[in-house]
Design an enzyme around this catalytic site. Structure first.
Site, PDB file in Angstrom:
ATOM      1  CB  SER A 363      -0.916  -0.031   1.219  1.00 15.25           C
ATOM      2  OG  SER A 363      -1.819   1.045   1.212  1.00 15.25           O
ATOM      3  CB  ILE A 364       0.477   4.766   1.199  1.00 10.31           C
ATOM      4  CG1 ILE A 364      -0.021   4.455   2.608  1.00 10.31           C
ATOM      5  CG2 ILE A 364      -0.666   5.162   0.279  1.00 10.31           C
ATOM      6  CD1 ILE A 364      -0.658   5.648   3.309  1.00 10.31           C
ATOM      7  CE1 TYR A 365       6.979   1.496   6.182  1.00 10.35           C
ATOM      8  CE2 TYR A 365       6.802  -0.691   5.235  1.00 10.35           C
ATOM      9  CZ  TYR A 365       7.482   0.232   6.000  1.00 10.35           C
ATOM     10  OH  TYR A 365       8.664  -0.099   6.576  1.00 10.35           O
ATOM     11  N   GLY A 366       4.386   0.273   1.351  1.00 11.42           N
ATOM     12  CA  GLY A 366       5.099  -0.433   0.287  1.00 11.42           C
ATOM     13  C   GLY A 366       6.469  -0.947   0.669  1.00 11.42           C
TER      14      GLY A 366
END
Length: 434
Positions: A363-366
C-alpha cells in the site's frame, strides 16, 4: 499429549489418497517422524556456498560491501575435496556420528548436517551455524597457509559482517533459521522463515509449499505454548485441513472454483461443504438472514482455514500475482462471517492480520512484497499458523510480479534444501510418517 479418536484422510497435492483413518495425534509435530525430521534438519543443516566464497575473496566482496586491496585469489574449488574433509573432521564430534556433508552443483554448494550432539549440548540452535562457519574459515586458512594478516578476510567471507552486526549479514555460510536475537518473542524461531525460502524449497508447488510453511508454523505454535490443553486440538485441526489437505478439502474447493470461480464462490462452496459434513447447521433466521450454528467451533475454524487457502489459490492463481493474498485473507473471511454469522478463521485474527499486511506489503507504505514476510513479522505474526501458509501458496503461483522474487532472494534454498525429500514433498512424507 492428548490422544484423539477422531480421524482424517490425508491427500496429496494432486488429490490422490495417501493415508486414510489417521488419528489427529499422528500428525502432531511432537509425534510424526517426518515432521520431527523436518524440524531436526532445519536446526542442524547449514549451507556453505563454497563457490561463492572463492568469488567473494577474489573480488574483495565481504559482508555487504567491497574492500579494495583485500582480494585473495584462492583455488578453493580445485581443493574442494580437501576442504570438505577438513570441515567434516572439525564439525563432527565422534567418528561415525550423524555428521553429513552433501554436495551440489559440482561441490560449489555444500549442505552440512551438524552432529546432533552439538545441538543437544547447546542452549540454542546457534551451535550449528557457528561450528560450520568456524570450520569453513579454518579449513581454508589451513589449506592455503593463510597468514595472520589475511585470515580475517577469509573469516569475513564465511561469517559476513558479524560481529560488527548482530547477525551474520552477507555471510556465505547460511541457515534457514535466523539468529535467536531476531525472534520477536518466545518460540518464534520456526515461524521466522521467509515465505520465499519455503517457495523455493518446494519448487513453487503451492500445496507442498503451504504444507511446509504450515508445519513450521504449527511447530512454532507448539513451541510458544499456544497448543496446550484444549488449544492443541484446535491447532492440529487447522494444520490438518489447511496445511495437509485433510479429507481433500482444499483440493476439492479449488477444483470446484478453479475455472470460473471467485473469492465469493469459494465462500459458497465452503459453506455448502460444511453443511454437507454436518460441521454447521442452520440456526435462527432473521427477517432476511440465515444464521448458522456449530457444535464444534474448532472444526469449523479448520474448515474456514481450508477455505481461506482455497480462496487464495483461486484468486492469486487466476491473476498469477502474490499481491492479492492480503486482500483475499481479509475479504474471504469478511464474506464468510456475513454469510454464516460464525467467527472467521482464527476467530477474526486472520482479518486483523490482513489489514496490516495490505498496508505493509504494497500500500502507501510499500515496504516489500509478500514473499519477504514471515510468521515472526510484527504484521503477520498474529494469526497463529494459518496466514503464512496462504502467503506461500500465493507466492508460489506468482508469475514475477513481486519486487523481491523467490528466485532473487532464495535460489540457494532450491539448490540445496530443495533436494531433500522432507523439505520438497512434505505432504507425502508426513502421510508416510503417520
Amino acid at each position: 499429549m492428548a490422544k484423539y479418536t477422531e480421524t482424517i484422510d490425508l491427500y496429496s497435492d494432486d488429490g490422490k489418497l495417501l493415508k486414510s483413518g489417521v488419528t489427529l495425534d499422528r500428525i502432531s509435530p511432537l509425534v510424526n517422524p517426518a515432521t520431527s525430521k523436518i524440524i531436526d534438519l532445519t536446526k542442524r543443516t547449514i549451507s556453505v556456498n563454497l563457490g561463492g566464497i572463492q568469488e567473494a575473496l577474489k573480488t574483495g566482496k565481504l559482508g555487504k560491501g567491497k574492500i579494495k586491496g583485500r582480494e585473495l585469489d584462492l583455488p578453493i574449488m580445485e581443493n574442494k575435496d580437501a576442504i570438505v574433509a577438513k570441515i567434516k573432521e572439525m564439525v563432527q564430534v565422534e567418528e561415525g556420528d550423524d555428521t553429513k556433508i552433501l554436495e551440489f552443483n559440482g561441490g560449489k554448494l555444500l549442505l552440512v548436517e551438524v552432529p546432533s550432539k552439538r545441538l543437544i549440548n547447546a542452549a540454542t540452535y546457534d551451535a550449528a551455524i557457528t561450528s560450520v562457519a568456524a570450520a569453513t574459515t579454518f579449513a581454508i586458512v589451513d589449506q592455503f597457509n593463510i597468514d595472520a594478516f589475511n585470515a580475517s578476510t577469509v573469516k569475513a567471507a564465511c561469517w559476513g559482517s558479524y560481529p560488527h552486526t548482530q547477525d551474520m549479514e552477507g555471510a556465505l555460510v547460511t541457515s534457514i533459521l535466523t539468529i535467536p536475537q531476531n525472534n520477536e518473542g518466545i518460540g518464534y524461531a520456526l515461524r521466522n522463515i521467509p515465505v520465499n525460502h519455503v517457495v523455493m524449497m518446494t519448487g513453487r508447488n503451492a500445496l507442498q509449499g503451504a504444507a511446509l510453511a504450515s508445519t513450521f508454523e504449527t511447530a512454532g505454535v507448539f513451541e510458544m505454548g499456544s497448543a496446550i490443553g484444549p488449544f492443541e486440538r484446535a491447532q492440529l485441526l487447522a494444520y490438518a485441513y489447511q496445511g495437509l489437505n485433510a479429507n481433500n478439502l482444499v483440493y476439492d474447493l479449488v477444483k470446484a472454483n478453479g475455472e470460473t470461480g471467485t473469492v465469493g464462490t469459494v465462500v459458497q462452496s465452503l459453506v455448502e461443504r460444511a453443511i454437507e459434513d454436518r460441521v454447521i447447521t442452520p440456526g435462527k433466521k432473521g427477517s432476511y438472514f440465515q444464521f448458522y450454528d456449530t457444535k464444534d467451533p474448532m472444526l469449523w475454524n479448520a474448515y474456514a482455514a481450508a477455505g481461506t487457502m482455497a480462496a487464495t489459490i483461486v484468486n492469486c492463481g487466476a491473476g498469477r500475482f502474490a499481491q492479492a493474498v492480503s486482500a483475499t485473507l481479509l475479504y474471504f473471511n469478511d464474506l464468510l462471517e456475513h454469510e454464516t454469522g460464525l467467527p472467521s478463521t482464527d476467530y477474526g485474527r486472520v482479518m486483523g492480520t490482513a489489514v496490516g499486511f495490505s498496508f505493509f506489503s504494497h500500500s502507501i507504505y510499500g515496504g516489500g512484497g509478500p514473499g519477504i514476510f514471515n510468521g515472526n513479522h510484527v504484521v503477520t505474526r498474529h494469526a497463529n499458523g494459518v496466514a503464512i501458509p496462504c502467503v506461500v501458496a500465493a507466492a508460489a503461483l506468482d508469475a514475477g510480479t513481486q519486487m523481491f522474487s523467490p528466485e532473487s532472494t532464495s535460489k540457494l534454498f532450491a539448490e540445496t534444501y530443495g533436494k531433500i525429500d522432507v523439505f520438497n514433498k512434505p505432504i507425502n512424507q508426513i502421510a508416510n510418517g503417520a
